[in-house]
Scaffold this active site. Sequence first.
Site, PDB file in Angstrom:
ATOM      1  N   ALA A 258       0.801  -1.240   0.000  1.00  0.00           N
ATOM      2  CA  ALA A 258       0.000   0.000   0.000  1.00  0.00           C
ATOM      3  C   ALA A 258       0.830   1.284   0.000  1.00  0.00           C
ATOM      4  CB  ALA A 258      -1.005   0.032   1.169  1.00  0.00           C
ATOM      5  N   ALA A 259       2.161   1.175  -0.179  1.00  0.00           N
ATOM      6  CA  ALA A 259       2.979   2.398  -0.215  1.00  0.00           C
ATOM      7  C   ALA A 259       2.584   3.255  -1.427  1.00  0.00           C
ATOM      8  CB  ALA A 259       4.454   2.041  -0.267  1.00  0.00           C
ATOM      9  N   GLY A 260       2.404   2.595  -2.576  1.00  0.00           N
ATOM     10  CA  GLY A 260       2.005   3.325  -3.792  1.00  0.00           C
ATOM     11  C   GLY A 260       0.626   3.945  -3.629  1.00  0.00           C
ATOM     12  N   ASP A 261      -0.281   3.213  -2.986  1.00  0.00           N
ATOM     13  CA  ASP A 261      -1.649   3.727  -2.761  1.00  0.00           C
ATOM     14  C   ASP A 261      -1.602   4.948  -1.840  1.00  0.00           C
ATOM     15  OD1 ASP A 261      -2.501   1.506  -4.174  1.00  0.00           O
ATOM     16  OD2 ASP A 261      -2.853   0.314  -2.369  1.00  0.00           O
TER      17      ASP A 261
HETATM   18  O1  RIB Z   1      -1.750  -2.000  -3.182  1.00  0.00           O
HETATM   19  C1  RIB Z   1      -1.945  -2.888  -2.106  1.00  0.00           C
HETATM   20  C2  RIB Z   1      -3.212  -3.658  -2.284  1.00  0.00           C
HETATM   21  O2  RIB Z   1      -3.103  -4.471  -3.424  1.00  0.00           O
HETATM   22  C3  RIB Z   1      -3.535  -4.596  -1.164  1.00  0.00           C
HETATM   23  O3  RIB Z   1      -4.247  -3.966  -0.119  1.00  0.00           O
HETATM   24  C4  RIB Z   1      -4.302  -5.719  -1.837  1.00  0.00           C
HETATM   25  O4  RIB Z   1      -5.666  -5.583  -1.652  1.00  0.00           O
HETATM   26  C5  RIB Z   1      -3.918  -5.597  -3.322  1.00  0.00           C
HETATM   27  O5  RIB Z   1      -4.954  -5.469  -4.190  1.00  0.00           O
END
Ligand code: RIB
Length: 312
Positions: A258-261
Amino acid sequence: MWDFSASGNIICMGSIIMDISVKCEQFPETGETRYTPYPYEVTPGGKGANQAIAAARSGGKVRMLGRIADDLYGYELRENLRQAGIDTDMLIEDKNEKSGVAFVWVNECGDNQIICSPGVHAKNTADDVKKGLEMMKEGDILLMTMEFPRDVLMCAVKLAKEKGGFVIVDPSAAEHYRLDEQMAEYIDIIKPNEVEAEIITGIKVKTREDMERALEFMEEKGISYPLISLGQKGIIYKTGGKVCHEQGIAVETVDSTAAGDTFIGALACCLAAGKTIEEAIEYGNKAAAKCVQKMGAQASIPYAEDIEVHDR
Ligand code: RIB
């Protein structure tokens, strides 16, 4: 250069799924079974939901679009978004499908491997998008992943632009397609990592020259602000014809999930608040550096007060 007048609203589109994560000492080889001393965890995730949470934790006004299943995970996923202050009124409940799940493995270096079974997320249609974006206003930001079939993505970005919105696309998904003029015309910011940059541009991205060529390719196709995220090495991007490098922040990586998110959600929040692209990238980079220091996807996404900002 930066003439976008933001309304403050962020509309997020992307997967909303449950993560089943476990830490392991080493990833298994093909055909190998490995045991791990760590317990597994079941926590809300999905790239779209993570990005929405990142924007909301930085103080953004966020609305989430997409389909959600009528099952236990679906209920928890919606509640989780609601509790983060995200508007979930436009989510479509689908009684025929199951919630999606991601199986996430994290090794001792903090690297991950993810297998995603998208469930109800795979049922999103262009008609859903049309309904969801009906209320979109001039200056709203559409933040979406490429976890959609091409027609759904095209419908969303085109409609968002017609409504005078600002479009940010994160091409982090298993099913990418090449970036073409038709699609790029409607996108303001795109943020691939090195692997995704190669997929969407067809250019091998290894050296600084390769990165510059890939940025130029995206710019020539019509993207105003192409960025490439380089993990611990930061972000390289192009603005006003100039290539800039926001250096990575040296921290110990526990889990990069989730770093990119986190980066893109935090960046969208800054832009919605009227900050410049440079300020938004610097802030997103700091948010991502915080995220990798903790285990989990949403558990590690920082709040505004945890992200140190220096006034320019
Ligand atoms: O970017 C991280 C996410 O990618 C995770 O939370 C998982 O759900 C995947 O889809």
